[in-house]
Design a protein around this motif. Structure first.
Motif, PDB file in Angstrom:
ATOM      1  N   ILE A  80     -10.927  21.519  13.034  1.00 20.34           N
ATOM      2  CA  ILE A  80     -10.187  21.488  11.759  1.00 20.34           C
ATOM      3  C   ILE A  80     -10.974  20.666  10.742  1.00 20.34           C
ATOM      4  CG2 ILE A  80      -8.045  20.802  10.619  1.00 20.34           C
ATOM      5  CD1 ILE A  80      -7.689  23.149  12.533  1.00 20.34           C
ATOM      6  N   ARG A  83     -13.613  22.681   9.194  1.00 19.50           N
ATOM      7  CA  ARG A  83     -13.072  23.629   8.226  1.00 19.50           C
ATOM      8  C   ARG A  83     -12.755  22.945   6.892  1.00 19.50           C
ATOM      9  NH1 ARG A  83     -10.008  28.184  11.323  1.00 19.50           N
ATOM     10  NH2 ARG A  83     -11.180  28.135  13.257  1.00 19.50           N
ATOM     11  N   THR A 128      -6.625  25.250   4.884  1.00 19.52           N
ATOM     12  CA  THR A 128      -6.621  24.629   6.216  1.00 19.52           C
ATOM     13  C   THR A 128      -5.248  24.102   6.640  1.00 19.52           C
ATOM     14  OG1 THR A 128      -7.092  22.398   5.403  1.00 19.52           O
ATOM     15  CG2 THR A 128      -8.990  23.806   5.842  1.00 19.52           C
TER      16      THR A 128
END
Length: 416
Positions: A80, A83, A128
């Motif tokens: 994450i 991202r 995200t």
DNA sequence: TCTGGGGTCCTAGGACCC
DNA sequence: TCTGGGGTCCTAGGACCC
């Protein structure tokens, strides 16, 4: 102008992305072995859960407030994080990734930094699901201050530029929140009657240098608006690499301990090859449980050098196991162990040794093959025999969430 | 019963060199 | 009685960060 992006309650927010029903509910993420609190959602913070606290002391509170507990899922958080940074890099070309959830941005080319930050924040959230805060000011340290303020602003963005405004905020900013001042320094400074960032600015620079050495002095200059910490080049290599774990149960058995040390060495060498570096020095440590002072205590630490810097898992593991052998005591119960490799050099700058007879090209090929296989079909598909046959080192993680974004078997299913 | 993991930078002091 | 000056390298330990 420098912007500092900080992901809000990062690990807790990662767990929330795939569970929207946890919005506004208290979340806590635990360390390995489900031991300590390492992340809290705002709701958990306001209930009084402290960072680093062992969770077993809070069992009752957890039940009472129906707190959602998670084991740490670093594969998920790492992905994450990547991202988030990918989205940011689409907005801004010059940035420095500072940690898994923080990045400094060069905001000097924007005529309206606040507007730009707002756009960035909204886009990161949209792409995200992670909420972020952005502090903007003219040095790194001041942008850290601004970020603290931003956390309490409605938009989670704060632009700190005006001189009077800076003084106003520093007067209310306690020293222990300043970037670079930890527990030791703050208690030392408080003894001299220094409680706020503003108090610190009134001190003589020579005195600060004596108290907190040159790093402390730089930090104070930054608070004055004089930039003293440069932007780091994007591709700085690591100077040391460490793999260590606490065990859920103490270990006496030499065989078992050596399997762990072997696994730690292997993990270190994998990270090392990813960095395209080689190591000159290895250190191994083993510690007994110092929370049980009545039991026999031992902290073993041993360092050894390689004749030729290497990234070969077999060589590294061999030397690590030799370290273990020399310091292991059979009458102790070990709770934690680790392997550190340091004195790292880029793999293309390795100094050869006149009496070195090993076929390094061949070894390299073998390592490349291992990395390739493990990359294709999963970690530890091929590994060293000395690390044991089965996954004995699975550390206690009872509340682990699925690796939604990094494991095919865990991928999210949506019913339409 | 149960207490994390992975990094960085700086300094003082000892040992050594010419 | 009086005993130089200018360096480097290494390590342990202390501080900090997330």
């Amino acid at each position: 102008m420098i912007g500092l992006v900080d992901c809000n309650n990062f690990y807790a927010s990662c767990e929330r992305i795939f569970r929207p029903y946890l919005e506004n509910k208290p979340i806590i993420v635990l360390s390995n072995n489900d031991g300590c609190i390492i992340a809290r959602s705002n709701e958990a913070k306001s209930l009084g859960f402290k960072m680093g606290e062992p969770i077993f002391k809070k069992r009752r509170m957890v039940e009472q407030h129906k707190v959602n507990l998670f084991s740490s899922n670093f594969a998920l958080y790492g992905d994450i994080s990547k991202r988030v940074f990918d989205v940011i890099s689409e907005h801004i070309s010059f940035y420095e990734i500072y940690s898994i959830d923080e990045v400094f941005l060069d905001f000097s080319n924007f005529s309206n930094p606040y507007e730009e930050a707002l756009k960035l924040k909204e886009n990161v959230k949209k792409c995200t699901g992670i909420p972020i805060s952005i502090g903007i000011s003219n040095t790194k340290t001041l942008s850290k201050v601004a970020n603290h303020v931003a956390k309490r602003e409605k938009n989670n963005i704060y632009f700190l530029e005006d001189k009077d405004q800076i003084i106003d905020i520093l007067k209310k900013f306690s020293i222990n929140k300043i970037w670079g001042i930890g527990r030791r320094y703050s208690s030392k400074l408080e003894k001299y009657g220094i409680y706020t960032a503003f108090d610190l600015l009134q001190c003589d620079e020579g005195w600060i240098r004596k108290m907190m050495n040159v790093t402390g002095l730089r930090m104070v200059r930054e608070l004055k608006g004089i930039s003293s910490f440069d932007f780091q080049n994007a591709n700085v290599r690591k100077k040391s690499i460490c793999t260590s774990r606490s065990f859920s149960k103490e270990i006496c058995d030499y065989e078992k301990l050596s399997e762990y040390i072997s696994m730690f060495s292997f993990r270190c060498s994998e990270k090392l090859r990813l960095e395209r570096s080689c190591t000159k020095t290895i250190s191994v440590f083993i510690n007994t449980n110092n929370f049980k002072p009545k039991k026999k205590q031992h902290s073993g630490y041993m360092v050894k050098d390689f004749d030729v810097p290497t990234s070969d898992s077999i060589e590294i593991t061999k030397l690590a196991l030799q370290c273990l052998k020399e310091m292991y005591r059979m009458d102790c119960e070990y709770k934690k162990a680790g392997v550190v490799i340091s004195d790292l050099v880029p793999e293309n700058q390795v100094q050869l040794h006149i009496f070195d007879s090993s076929d390094r090209k061949r070894k390299n090929k073998l390592m490349k093959a291992m990395d390739f296989i493990n990359g294709m079909i999963g970690r530890d598909s091929v590994r060293l025999g000395s690390s044991g046959v089965i996954n004995k080192w699975k550390i206690g993680k009872e509340r682990l969430s699925p690796s939604y974004t990094t494991k095919w078997s865990d991928i999210l299913q949506i019913k339409l």
